[in-house]
Design an enzyme around this catalytic site. Sequence first.
Site, mmCIF file in Angstrom:
data_model
loop_
_atom_site.group_PDB
_atom_site.id
_atom_site.type_symbol
_atom_site.label_atom_id
_atom_site.label_comp_id
_atom_site.label_asym_id
_atom_site.label_seq_id
_atom_site.Cartn_x
_atom_site.Cartn_y
_atom_site.Cartn_z
ATOM 1 N N HIS A 261 -2.985 -8.449 -2.306
ATOM 2 C CA HIS A 261 -4.273 -8.846 -1.732
ATOM 3 C C HIS A 261 -4.456 -8.342 -0.311
ATOM 4 O O HIS A 261 -5.336 -8.819 0.406
ATOM 5 C CB HIS A 261 -4.525 -10.352 -1.841
ATOM 6 C CG HIS A 261 -4.480 -10.838 -3.253
ATOM 7 N ND1 HIS A 261 -5.375 -10.412 -4.208
ATOM 8 C CD2 HIS A 261 -3.615 -11.665 -3.874
ATOM 9 C CE1 HIS A 261 -5.063 -10.982 -5.357
ATOM 10 N NE2 HIS A 261 -4.010 -11.734 -5.187
ATOM 11 N N ASP B 211 -2.107 -3.260 -2.346
ATOM 12 C CA ASP B 211 -2.749 -3.233 -3.659
ATOM 13 C C ASP B 211 -2.881 -1.806 -4.183
ATOM 14 O O ASP B 211 -2.758 -1.581 -5.389
ATOM 15 C CB ASP B 211 -4.109 -3.929 -3.624
ATOM 16 C CG ASP B 211 -3.991 -5.447 -3.634
ATOM 17 O OD1 ASP B 211 -2.874 -5.970 -3.831
ATOM 18 O OD2 ASP B 211 -5.027 -6.118 -3.449
#
Length: 187
Positions: A160, A165
């Site tokens: 996140h 990511d």
Amino acid sequence: MERKYKGQSLFTFPEDYTVIDIETNGLAPQICDIIEVSALKFKNNRRIGEFSTLIKPNHYINWYITKLTGITNQMVENAPDARETLEKFYFFVGDDIVIGHNVNFDVNFLYDKLLKYNCRLFTNSFVDTLRLARKALPQLPNHKQTTVAQYFGISTDGAHRALKDCEICNACYQRLKTILLTNNKAV
């Protein structure tokens, strides 16, 4: 909002591509802001470049977004603005096919913000690892990026945040590609 010149969703396995991810302070591109953008550029499946930065938003980051991403209002108060950052991001990505998990969300946000701030159209076609995961791993209880990564034994520490990511997404992409090509499900 109609995105007339938006790129196409592809079910293909490029070797030259850019993995993208954004973090936002909400879900609606019309009223929310991108607070972090990252991209990893690959040629022949080899990482050749990286772009990552926080962005100063026009709106406050609420507690939920901070809890999810770890990004605070203090962290972005001196960050570059969206216009400058998205212009650099646009040229970094170039005309590459972009890859991301649930990437339609990212592409829509980027399309709207690049048009608003930079009068540029984000027309890159894209490959969604969420779509690949649903095809390759129908047995999973869900197809969130963290679930797919955990299935493959890929660490999700730091998930996140946009750059992490991107790294997780690329690792999942490589494994999903292998499964789909090996099992002739790449159609």
